[in-house]
Write a protein that holds these residues in place. Structure first.
Motif, PDB file in Angstrom:
ATOM      1  N   ASP A   1       0.845  -1.189   0.000  1.00 51.07           N
ATOM      2  CA  ASP A   1       0.000   0.000   0.000  1.00 51.07           C
ATOM      3  C   ASP A   1       0.885   1.245   0.000  1.00 51.07           C
ATOM      4  OD1 ASP A   1      -1.568   2.232   1.018  1.00 51.07           O
ATOM      5  OD2 ASP A   1      -3.108   0.758   1.500  1.00 51.07           O
ATOM      6  N   GLY A   2       0.641   2.130  -0.949  1.00 47.03           N
ATOM      7  CA  GLY A   2       1.488   3.308  -1.091  1.00 47.03           C
ATOM      8  C   GLY A   2       1.130   4.470  -0.200  1.00 47.03           C
ATOM      9  N   THR A   3       0.129   4.316   0.660  1.00 43.65           N
ATOM     10  CA  THR A   3      -0.251   5.396   1.567  1.00 43.65           C
ATOM     11  C   THR A   3       0.916   5.732   2.499  1.00 43.65           C
ATOM     12  OG1 THR A   3      -2.539   4.622   1.525  1.00 43.65           O
ATOM     13  CG2 THR A   3      -1.927   6.137   3.300  1.00 43.65           C
ATOM     14  N   ARG A   4       1.141   7.010   2.692  1.00 42.56           N
ATOM     15  CA  ARG A   4       2.262   7.416   3.535  1.00 42.56           C
ATOM     16  C   ARG A   4       2.036   7.001   4.986  1.00 42.56           C
ATOM     17  NH1 ARG A   4       4.166  11.990   6.503  1.00 42.56           N
ATOM     18  NH2 ARG A   4       2.180  13.078   6.230  1.00 42.56           N
ATOM     19  N   ILE A   5       3.060   6.423   5.590  1.00 41.83           N
ATOM     20  CA  ILE A   5       3.025   6.042   7.005  1.00 41.83           C
ATOM     21  C   ILE A   5       3.634   7.188   7.803  1.00 41.83           C
ATOM     22  CG2 ILE A   5       3.980   4.452   8.729  1.00 41.83           C
ATOM     23  CD1 ILE A   5       3.763   2.274   6.523  1.00 41.83           C
ATOM     24  N   ARG A   6       2.929   7.587   8.861  1.00 35.83           N
ATOM     25  CA  ARG A   6       3.364   8.724   9.664  1.00 35.83           C
ATOM     26  C   ARG A   6       3.779   8.262  11.054  1.00 35.83           C
ATOM     27  NH1 ARG A   6      -0.404  12.186  11.229  1.00 35.83           N
ATOM     28  NH2 ARG A   6      -2.024  10.559  11.170  1.00 35.83           N
ATOM     29  N   GLU A   7       4.792   8.892  11.606  1.00 38.86           N
ATOM     30  CA  GLU A   7       5.141   8.683  13.012  1.00 38.86           C
ATOM     31  C   GLU A   7       4.503   9.820  13.810  1.00 38.86           C
ATOM     32  OE1 GLU A   7       8.550   7.203  14.612  1.00 38.86           O
ATOM     33  OE2 GLU A   7       8.989   5.826  12.951  1.00 38.86           O
ATOM     34  N   VAL A   8       3.719   9.439  14.807  1.00 37.80           N
ATOM     35  CA  VAL A   8       2.960  10.415  15.580  1.00 37.80           C
ATOM     36  C   VAL A   8       3.133  10.125  17.066  1.00 37.80           C
ATOM     37  CG1 VAL A   8       1.262  10.694  13.723  1.00 37.80           C
ATOM     38  CG2 VAL A   8       0.840   9.012  15.527  1.00 37.80           C
ATOM     39  N   SER A   9       2.643  11.024  17.889  1.00 32.86           N
ATOM     40  CA  SER A   9       2.709  10.845  19.338  1.00 32.86           C
ATOM     41  C   SER A   9       1.767   9.746  19.789  1.00 32.86           C
ATOM     42  CB  SER A   9       2.338  12.147  20.040  1.00 32.86           C
ATOM     43  OG  SER A   9       0.966  12.446  19.810  1.00 32.86           O
ATOM     44  N   ALA A  10       1.997   9.267  20.998  1.00 35.03           N
ATOM     45  CA  ALA A  10       1.108   8.254  21.566  1.00 35.03           C
ATOM     46  C   ALA A  10      -0.317   8.787  21.663  1.00 35.03           C
ATOM     47  CB  ALA A  10       1.613   7.816  22.933  1.00 35.03           C
ATOM     48  N   GLU A  11      -0.459  10.042  22.059  1.00 27.34           N
ATOM     49  CA  GLU A  11      -1.802  10.631  22.218  1.00 27.34           C
ATOM     50  C   GLU A  11      -2.563  10.638  20.899  1.00 27.34           C
ATOM     51  OE1 GLU A  11       0.752  11.511  25.457  1.00 27.34           O
ATOM     52  OE2 GLU A  11       1.041  11.954  23.309  1.00 27.34           O
TER      53      GLU A  11
ATOM     54  N   ALA B   1      -1.827   8.590  18.275  1.00 31.75           N
ATOM     55  CA  ALA B   1      -1.904   7.243  17.716  1.00 31.75           C
ATOM     56  C   ALA B   1      -2.939   6.362  18.401  1.00 31.75           C
ATOM     57  CB  ALA B   1      -0.537   6.570  17.797  1.00 31.75           C
ATOM     58  N   LEU B   2      -3.049   6.470  19.721  1.00 31.29           N
ATOM     59  CA  LEU B   2      -3.816   5.464  20.470  1.00 31.29           C
ATOM     60  C   LEU B   2      -5.287   5.354  20.053  1.00 31.29           C
ATOM     61  CD1 LEU B   2      -2.243   5.625  24.028  1.00 31.29           C
ATOM     62  CD2 LEU B   2      -2.187   3.748  22.393  1.00 31.29           C
ATOM     63  N   PRO B   3      -6.012   6.449  19.775  1.00 34.61           N
ATOM     64  CA  PRO B   3      -7.399   6.257  19.322  1.00 34.61           C
ATOM     65  C   PRO B   3      -7.498   5.395  18.064  1.00 34.61           C
ATOM     66  CG  PRO B   3      -7.050   8.527  19.987  1.00 34.61           C
ATOM     67  CD  PRO B   3      -5.696   7.874  19.977  1.00 34.61           C
ATOM     68  N   LEU B   4      -6.601   5.614  17.093  1.00 36.94           N
ATOM     69  CA  LEU B   4      -6.609   4.797  15.885  1.00 36.94           C
ATOM     70  C   LEU B   4      -6.185   3.371  16.183  1.00 36.94           C
ATOM     71  CD1 LEU B   4      -6.802   4.492  12.791  1.00 36.94           C
ATOM     72  CD2 LEU B   4      -4.402   5.213  12.670  1.00 36.94           C
ATOM     73  N   VAL B   5      -5.143   3.198  17.004  1.00 38.71           N
ATOM     74  CA  VAL B   5      -4.660   1.865  17.365  1.00 38.71           C
ATOM     75  C   VAL B   5      -5.774   1.051  18.014  1.00 38.71           C
ATOM     76  CG1 VAL B   5      -3.110   0.628  18.931  1.00 38.71           C
ATOM     77  CG2 VAL B   5      -2.228   2.511  17.539  1.00 38.71           C
TER      78      VAL B   5
ATOM     79  N   GLU C   1      -3.062   0.383  29.068  1.00 35.49           N
ATOM     80  CA  GLU C   1      -1.997   1.086  29.781  1.00 35.49           C
ATOM     81  C   GLU C   1      -0.874   0.131  30.163  1.00 35.49           C
ATOM     82  OE1 GLU C   1      -1.335   3.745  33.856  1.00 35.49           O
ATOM     83  OE2 GLU C   1      -3.355   3.185  33.216  1.00 35.49           O
ATOM     84  N   HIS C   2      -1.241  -1.071  30.596  1.00 27.11           N
ATOM     85  CA  HIS C   2      -0.236  -2.060  30.966  1.00 27.11           C
ATOM     86  C   HIS C   2       0.521  -2.554  29.733  1.00 27.11           C
ATOM     87  CE1 HIS C   2       1.608  -5.349  33.206  1.00 27.11           C
ATOM     88  NE2 HIS C   2       1.193  -6.179  32.263  1.00 27.11           N
TER      89      HIS C   2
ATOM     90  N   VAL D   1       1.797   4.950  12.073  1.00 23.09           N
ATOM     91  CA  VAL D   1       0.386   4.673  11.778  1.00 23.09           C
ATOM     92  C   VAL D   1       0.106   4.776  10.288  1.00 23.09           C
ATOM     93  CG1 VAL D   1      -0.378   5.430  14.054  1.00 23.09           C
ATOM     94  CG2 VAL D   1      -0.318   7.072  12.173  1.00 23.09           C
ATOM     95  N   HIS D   2      -0.795   3.923   9.881  1.00 18.69           N
ATOM     96  CA  HIS D   2      -1.325   3.838   8.523  1.00 18.69           C
ATOM     97  C   HIS D   2      -2.848   3.870   8.696  1.00 18.69           C
ATOM     98  CE1 HIS D   2      -2.744   1.693   4.914  1.00 18.69           C
ATOM     99  NE2 HIS D   2      -1.582   1.964   4.339  1.00 18.69           N
ATOM    100  N   PRO D   3      -3.626   4.362   7.745  1.00 15.74           N
ATOM    101  CA  PRO D   3      -5.086   4.376   7.929  1.00 15.74           C
ATOM    102  C   PRO D   3      -5.700   3.016   8.256  1.00 15.74           C
ATOM    103  CG  PRO D   3      -4.480   5.742   6.063  1.00 15.74           C
ATOM    104  CD  PRO D   3      -3.222   5.036   6.498  1.00 15.74           C
ATOM    105  N   GLN D   4      -5.029   1.937   7.814  1.00 15.84           N
ATOM    106  CA  GLN D   4      -5.541   0.587   8.086  1.00 15.84           C
ATOM    107  C   GLN D   4      -4.589  -0.241   8.952  1.00 15.84           C
ATOM    108  OE1 GLN D   4      -5.921   1.656   4.536  1.00 15.84           O
ATOM    109  NE2 GLN D   4      -7.854   2.398   5.398  1.00 15.84           N
TER     110      GLN D   4
END
Length: 427
Positions: free
Chosen positions: A177-187, A189-193, A216-217, A236-239
């Motif tokens: 998948d050619g969608t750009r992967i971004r490095e983001v903060s935990a705050e 990223a976590l909702p998407l994760v 959290e653990h 993170v990636h959209p999927q």
């Protein structure tokens, strides 16, 4: 409750809900913990694993601590051993998440071992689960692989220690998948994760439900959680997503840092390949390391499969608390009709002949007096329950005996899952 179950319950002895006491000897007693005993319990667990007690971990434990599901053995007033249960759901083959008693924090203080303390804890847990009629099966990670088989736990899943060098090429034709992967903060990223995890969980055998405390653990990131590595990075990636740390290793000829993946998941194969490609192409990295599923497709994505060094070891151990209820929770690959002669000295209500019938993937299990086709112990059933351990393999290991010729192969096939079970967290 059936009459056989009532007879089995009478073997347990009297038990009251809430605070429960079992006499182990004149000195030792077993009871449910109080909510104000978490610190003492944590100290015992840390001592049993030769670790230091840290106050910040106490607060992390508190969110997962269920006092009425944690029990301890006392020598007088001293808490010397115990174990707990987390109320979770685990995905089983073909039928999504089902209630699972996630056994955790089992330990005995040094100086108090070889006194039957662990046996008392395991007896209290399993007999209590049977009496309460809650979860039909239990699961755990074992600190030592020789401990829990004697209590009826079978090796149900493994994971792979994977090492892949940076830049390892994919074979021609792999779709990324050619969608750009971004490095983001935990705050960020976590909702998407969490959202992606919940969408994937119903189809991933061995995955567990998670509360905020479990998240959290799982992603704890204090200094003493890192073991000399960096804080978590979130890609993170959209999927999909990848969470990793880095172990610094700078040499005279250039950096050979180790990238340690904590978790990697995606909703489709192209996004999964894209996340792997991103990690393998990061600058300053020498090797990517990951504790992953035993059937991780990375080996088949690589142009040179031998670049992926793999070592398998045990992960989940599963115990059927009630054979008939547990076997009915999952679906099966093929129809079968056999009588199982099950041995279970530790939980006598399971020790019987059971007619196991599968039609259209659904199983019915009932107690019978018919001649058995296959003889096996409850540990073997626990090992096969998630579909990753073949009954035919267990037969070669002398844990299963075919009594009616031709029945074992069909039974073994029925128990298989669509993919290898995997639990991406230690609980």
């Amino acid at each position: 409750m059936s009459e056989p179950a009532r007879r089995a319950t009478s073997l347990i002895g009297s038990r009251r809900r809430g605070r429960t006491a079992y006499d182990v000897s004149m000195a030792l007693t077993f009871r449910t913990l109080r909510s104000d005993e978490l610190r003492t319990f944590q100290r015992m667990v840390d001592q049993s694993f030769l670790s230091d007690t840290k106050d910040d971990r106490l607060e992390r434990w508190r969110g997962m601590f269920e006092p009425d599901r944690h029990h301890a053995v006392f020598d007088g007033d001293e808490l010397i051993g115990g174990g707990g249960i987390q109320t979770r759901h685990m995905t089983v083959p073909g039928n999504g998440p089902q209630p699972c008693a996630a056994v955790t924090s089992v330990g005995v203080k040094p100086g108090h071992r070889r006194r039957g303390v662990l046996t008392r804890v395991m007896t209290g847990q399993l007999h209590g689960l049977f009496e309460d009629q809650r979860e039909a099966f239990a699961a755990l990670w074992a600190s030592e692989a020789a401990i829990y088989p004697r209590f009826g736990y079978g090796l149900a899943a493994e994971f792979t220690r994977l090492d892949v060098p940076r830049g390892a090429a994919f074979r021609p034709g792999v779709e990324v998948d050619g969608t750009r992967i971004r490095e983001v903060s935990a705050e960020e990223a976590l909702p998407l994760v969490k959202e992606i995890y919940e969408r994937l969980r119903p189809t991933r055998t061995g995955w567990l439900s998670r509360t905020d405390a479990h998240w959290e653990h799982h992603l704890a990131d204090q200094e003493d959680d890192r073991e000399g590595l960096t804080a978590f990075r979130y890609a993170v990636h959209p999927q999909g997503y990848a969470v990793y740390r880095v172990k610094s290793d700078w040499r005279e000829r250039g950096p050979r840092n180790e990238l340690h993946v904590r978790t990697l998941a995606a909703e489709n194969d192209q996004a999964y390949a894209a996340l792997y490609r991103y990690l393998l192409d990061l600058d300053h990295v020498g090797e990517v390391k990951y504790f992953t599923a035993s059937d991780d497709p990375i080996v088949h994505l690589l142009d040179d499969a031998r670049l992926a060094l793999r070592a398998r070891t045990d992960s989940l151990w599963v115990r059927l608390v009630e054979v008939d209820r547990a076997l009915s929770l999952r679906r099966y690959l093929s129809d079968v009709d056999v009588v199982l002669d099950v041995t279970d000295a530790f939980c006598p209500w399971n020790q019987a002949r059971w007619r196991f019938t599968v039609k259209g993937g659904e199983a019915s299990v009932r107690r019978v007096d018919d001649a058995p086709d296959v003889a096996l112990d409850v540990q073997a059933l626990g090992a096969a329950f998630l579909g990753g351990t073949r009954l035919t393999t267990l037969a070669r290991g002398q844990r299963v005996r075919e009594l009616t010729p031709g029945t074992l192969n069909g039974l073994s096939h029925a128990f298989l899952g669509d993919h290898e079970p995997h639990c991406p967290e230690v609980f």
